[in-house]
Design a protein around this motif. Structure first.
Motif, PDB file in Angstrom:
ATOM      1  N   GLY A 102       0.741  -1.432  -0.221  1.00 20.44           N
ATOM      2  CA  GLY A 102       0.030  -0.117   0.110  1.00 20.44           C
ATOM      3  C   GLY A 102       0.477   0.909   0.233  1.00 20.44           C
ATOM      4  O   GLY A 102       0.490   2.073   0.771  1.00 20.44           O
ATOM      5  N   LEU A 103       2.064   1.311  -0.928  1.00 21.97           N
ATOM      6  CA  LEU A 103       2.425   2.736  -0.650  1.00 21.97           C
ATOM      7  C   LEU A 103       3.391   2.459  -2.354  1.00 21.97           C
ATOM      8  O   LEU A 103       3.860   1.716  -3.209  1.00 21.97           O
ATOM      9  CB  LEU A 103       4.212   2.360   0.654  1.00 21.97           C
ATOM     10  N   GLU A 104       3.073   3.782  -2.825  1.00 20.08           N
ATOM     11  CA  GLU A 104       3.729   4.499  -3.937  1.00 20.08           C
ATOM     12  C   GLU A 104       4.748   5.029  -3.410  1.00 20.08           C
ATOM     13  O   GLU A 104       5.430   5.241  -2.626  1.00 20.08           O
ATOM     14  CB  GLU A 104       3.402   5.452  -4.414  1.00 20.08           C
ATOM     15  N   ILE A 105       5.687   4.246  -4.886  1.00 20.93           N
ATOM     16  CA  ILE A 105       7.108   4.943  -4.165  1.00 20.93           C
ATOM     17  C   ILE A 105       8.179   5.175  -5.702  1.00 20.93           C
ATOM     18  O   ILE A 105       7.401   5.057  -7.116  1.00 20.93           O
ATOM     19  CB  ILE A 105       8.291   2.784  -4.128  1.00 20.93           C
ATOM     20  N   THR A 106       9.556   5.365  -5.563  1.00 18.18           N
ATOM     21  CA  THR A 106       9.982   6.205  -6.984  1.00 18.18           C
ATOM     22  C   THR A 106      11.615   5.490  -6.508  1.00 18.18           C
ATOM     23  O   THR A 106      12.419   4.814  -5.061  1.00 18.18           O
ATOM     24  CB  THR A 106      10.424   7.544  -6.413  1.00 18.18           C
ATOM     25  N   LEU A 107      11.205   4.330  -8.083  1.00 18.63           N
ATOM     26  CA  LEU A 107      12.716   3.853  -7.983  1.00 18.63           C
ATOM     27  C   LEU A 107      13.557   4.750  -8.241  1.00 18.63           C
ATOM     28  O   LEU A 107      14.230   5.107  -9.136  1.00 18.63           O
ATOM     29  CB  LEU A 107      12.448   2.893  -9.006  1.00 18.63           C
ATOM     30  N   ALA A 130      17.125 -15.076 -13.056  1.00 19.28           N
ATOM     31  CA  ALA A 130      17.564 -13.163 -13.128  1.00 19.28           C
ATOM     32  C   ALA A 130      17.068 -12.231 -11.730  1.00 19.28           C
ATOM     33  O   ALA A 130      16.249 -12.939 -11.631  1.00 19.28           O
ATOM     34  CB  ALA A 130      17.431 -12.620 -13.675  1.00 19.28           C
ATOM     35  N   PHE A 131      17.599 -12.174 -10.757  1.00 24.56           N
ATOM     36  CA  PHE A 131      17.156 -11.165  -9.773  1.00 24.56           C
ATOM     37  C   PHE A 131      17.313  -9.695 -10.195  1.00 24.56           C
ATOM     38  O   PHE A 131      18.809  -9.501  -9.883  1.00 24.56           O
ATOM     39  CB  PHE A 131      17.303 -11.326  -8.859  1.00 24.56           C
ATOM     40  N   VAL A 132      16.602  -8.709 -10.195  1.00 21.49           N
ATOM     41  CA  VAL A 132      16.997  -7.350 -10.457  1.00 21.49           C
ATOM     42  C   VAL A 132      16.541  -6.495  -9.272  1.00 21.49           C
ATOM     43  O   VAL A 132      14.903  -6.700  -9.140  1.00 21.49           O
ATOM     44  CB  VAL A 132      16.585  -6.727 -11.719  1.00 21.49           C
ATOM     45  N   VAL A 133      17.674  -6.102  -8.723  1.00 22.53           N
ATOM     46  CA  VAL A 133      18.026  -5.479  -7.577  1.00 22.53           C
ATOM     47  C   VAL A 133      17.546  -3.569  -7.553  1.00 22.53           C
ATOM     48  O   VAL A 133      18.376  -3.362  -8.261  1.00 22.53           O
ATOM     49  CB  VAL A 133      18.622  -5.402  -6.263  1.00 22.53           C
ATOM     50  N   PHE A 134      16.041  -2.729  -7.216  1.00 23.01           N
ATOM     51  CA  PHE A 134      16.522  -1.843  -7.050  1.00 23.01           C
ATOM     52  C   PHE A 134      16.535  -1.188  -5.795  1.00 23.01           C
ATOM     53  O   PHE A 134      16.210  -1.690  -4.919  1.00 23.01           O
ATOM     54  CB  PHE A 134      14.830  -1.327  -8.014  1.00 23.01           C
ATOM     55  N   GLY A 135      16.860   0.021  -5.674  1.00 16.71           N
ATOM     56  CA  GLY A 135      16.982   1.027  -4.785  1.00 16.71           C
ATOM     57  C   GLY A 135      15.571   2.216  -4.614  1.00 16.71           C
ATOM     58  O   GLY A 135      15.613   2.547  -5.841  1.00 16.71           O
ATOM     59  N   ALA A 136      15.143   2.105  -3.708  1.00 17.25           N
ATOM     60  CA  ALA A 136      13.362   3.435  -4.188  1.00 17.25           C
ATOM     61  C   ALA A 136      13.331   3.763  -2.407  1.00 17.25           C
ATOM     62  O   ALA A 136      13.508   3.697  -1.735  1.00 17.25           O
ATOM     63  CB  ALA A 136      12.125   2.370  -4.615  1.00 17.25           C
ATOM     64  N   THR A 137      12.524   4.714  -2.776  1.00 15.93           N
ATOM     65  CA  THR A 137      12.044   5.453  -1.584  1.00 15.93           C
ATOM     66  C   THR A 137      10.531   5.906  -1.702  1.00 15.93           C
ATOM     67  O   THR A 137      10.360   5.965  -2.731  1.00 15.93           O
ATOM     68  CB  THR A 137      12.554   6.992  -1.730  1.00 15.93           C
ATOM     69  N   PRO A 138       9.812   6.210  -0.785  1.00 14.22           N
ATOM     70  CA  PRO A 138       8.362   6.259  -0.679  1.00 14.22           C
ATOM     71  C   PRO A 138       7.851   8.395  -1.370  1.00 14.22           C
ATOM     72  O   PRO A 138       8.780   8.723  -1.406  1.00 14.22           O
ATOM     73  CB  PRO A 138       7.673   6.241   1.020  1.00 14.22           C
ATOM     74  N   GLU A 139       7.061   7.710  -2.168  1.00 11.41           N
ATOM     75  CA  GLU A 139       7.470   9.132  -2.793  1.00 11.41           C
ATOM     76  C   GLU A 139       5.893  10.307  -1.744  1.00 11.41           C
ATOM     77  O   GLU A 139       5.578   9.718  -0.378  1.00 11.41           O
ATOM     78  CB  GLU A 139       6.114   9.159  -3.455  1.00 11.41           C
ATOM     79  N   VAL A 140       6.738  10.765  -1.590  1.00 11.55           N
ATOM     80  CA  VAL A 140       5.972  12.363  -0.634  1.00 11.55           C
ATOM     81  C   VAL A 140       5.740  14.117  -1.579  1.00 11.55           C
ATOM     82  O   VAL A 140       5.546  13.547  -2.402  1.00 11.55           O
ATOM     83  CB  VAL A 140       7.613  12.695  -0.063  1.00 11.55           C
ATOM     84  N   ASP A 141       4.424  13.450  -0.443  1.00 11.01           N
ATOM     85  CA  ASP A 141       3.312  14.427  -1.382  1.00 11.01           C
ATOM     86  C   ASP A 141       3.596  15.925  -0.631  1.00 11.01           C
ATOM     87  O   ASP A 141       4.449  16.081  -0.353  1.00 11.01           O
ATOM     88  CB  ASP A 141       1.693  14.298  -0.449  1.00 11.01           C
ATOM     89  N   GLU A 142       3.209  16.911  -1.826  1.00 13.75           N
ATOM     90  CA  GLU A 142       3.579  18.344  -0.965  1.00 13.75           C
ATOM     91  C   GLU A 142       3.402  18.964   0.461  1.00 13.75           C
ATOM     92  O   GLU A 142       4.458  19.752   1.201  1.00 13.75           O
ATOM     93  CB  GLU A 142       3.272  19.479  -1.757  1.00 13.75           C
ATOM     94  N   ASP A 143       3.300  17.874   1.578  1.00 13.25           N
ATOM     95  CA  ASP A 143       2.712  18.279   2.492  1.00 13.25           C
ATOM     96  C   ASP A 143       4.305  17.476   3.261  1.00 13.25           C
ATOM     97  O   ASP A 143       3.489  17.259   4.834  1.00 13.25           O
ATOM     98  CB  ASP A 143       1.153  18.558   2.960  1.00 13.25           C
ATOM     99  N   GLY A 144       4.334  17.210   3.192  1.00 15.78           N
ATOM    100  CA  GLY A 144       5.638  16.126   3.101  1.00 15.78           C
ATOM    101  C   GLY A 144       4.990  14.476   3.597  1.00 15.78           C
ATOM    102  O   GLY A 144       5.279  14.381   4.337  1.00 15.78           O
ATOM    103  N   THR A 145       4.304  14.411   3.433  1.00 16.78           N
ATOM    104  CA  THR A 145       3.311  12.847   3.893  1.00 16.78           C
ATOM    105  C   THR A 145       3.880  11.905   2.747  1.00 16.78           C
ATOM    106  O   THR A 145       4.035  12.486   1.261  1.00 16.78           O
ATOM    107  CB  THR A 145       1.465  12.837   3.963  1.00 16.78           C
ATOM    108  N   ASP A 146       3.892  10.177   3.007  1.00 14.09           N
ATOM    109  CA  ASP A 146       4.246   9.418   2.708  1.00 14.09           C
ATOM    110  C   ASP A 146       3.532   8.913   1.666  1.00 14.09           C
ATOM    111  O   ASP A 146       2.500   9.399   1.431  1.00 14.09           O
ATOM    112  CB  ASP A 146       5.590   8.467   3.094  1.00 14.09           C
ATOM    113  N   GLY A 147       3.700   8.072   0.312  1.00 15.34           N
ATOM    114  CA  GLY A 147       3.338   8.063  -0.787  1.00 15.34           C
ATOM    115  C   GLY A 147       2.482   6.281  -0.201  1.00 15.34           C
ATOM    116  O   GLY A 147       1.643   5.881  -1.604  1.00 15.34           O
ATOM    117  N   THR A 148       1.684   6.364   0.908  1.00 13.56           N
ATOM    118  CA  THR A 148       0.343   5.376   1.320  1.00 13.56           C
ATOM    119  C   THR A 148      -1.283   5.423   0.302  1.00 13.56           C
ATOM    120  O   THR A 148      -0.807   6.771   1.022  1.00 13.56           O
ATOM    121  CB  THR A 148       0.401   5.979   2.890  1.00 13.56           C
TER     122      THR A 148
END
Length: 179
Positions: A102-107, A130-148
């Protein structure tokens, strides 16, 4: 087994699409590992049926890493999506984290590719996973809320961890996120 990393550094800008693993082999900043193992016919047949995987190390602003259990029976692990032939690894990774956690992310990065080749004992037949490994962070809204998202989380357990639990499953690339 043999292992041959082709590059020791691993950083790149945001990842949009990954469909051709061979194009990543000589890409600057992407580790490309290859392992070959002789296997018996039973294991070979199993390996032939398995899809490739997209592994996602999602790190929040505190440096904690997202781990999840998809079912009650499975171990905690980085989000890991199956990727079928001709599918996009990056899209599978994003969709899996959104639907399961339930989390939107940016790869943010492509951390590496781990190719495991099984060579059938006594023959020249091979199969590769094959295993392709990504680093990611949660997307954050203008108000600083994560992308849940409002979507119902499908995973059994989802949580943020500063350290890798001793009983966690360790997919290729997992330890990169727990240094």
């Amino acid at each position: 087994m043999t292992s041959k990393p082709t590059d020791e550094s691993a950083t790149s800008s945001a990842v949009e699409s990954v469909t051709d693993l061979e194009s990543l082999r000589d890409r600057p900043g992407v580790q490309f590992h290859e392992e070959t193992e002789r296997v018996d016919s039973e294991l070979f047949e199993t390996l032939e049926t398995l899809d490739d995987m997209a592994v996602v190390g999602v790190t929040n602003g505190d440096g904690d890493v997202l781990l999840m259990r998809v079912t009650e029976e499975c171990a905690l692990k980085l989000p890991t999506a199956e990727v079928g032939p001709d599918e996009d690894y990056a899209a599978a990774a994003r969709n899996w984290v959104e639907s399961q956690a339930g989390l939107e992310i940016t790869l943010d990065s492509l951390e590496g590719v781990w190719c495991h080749e099984g060579r059938l004992e006594g023959t020249d037949r091979t199969t590769t996973r094959a295993f392709v490994v990504f680093g990611a962070t949660p997307e954050v809204d203008e108000d600083g809320t994560d992308g849940t998202t409002d979507k119902r989380t499908e995973a059994y357990t989802v949580g943020w961890y500063a350290e890798l639990p001793t009983d966690a499953a360790v997919a290729p690339g997992t330890r990169r996120f727990f240094d």
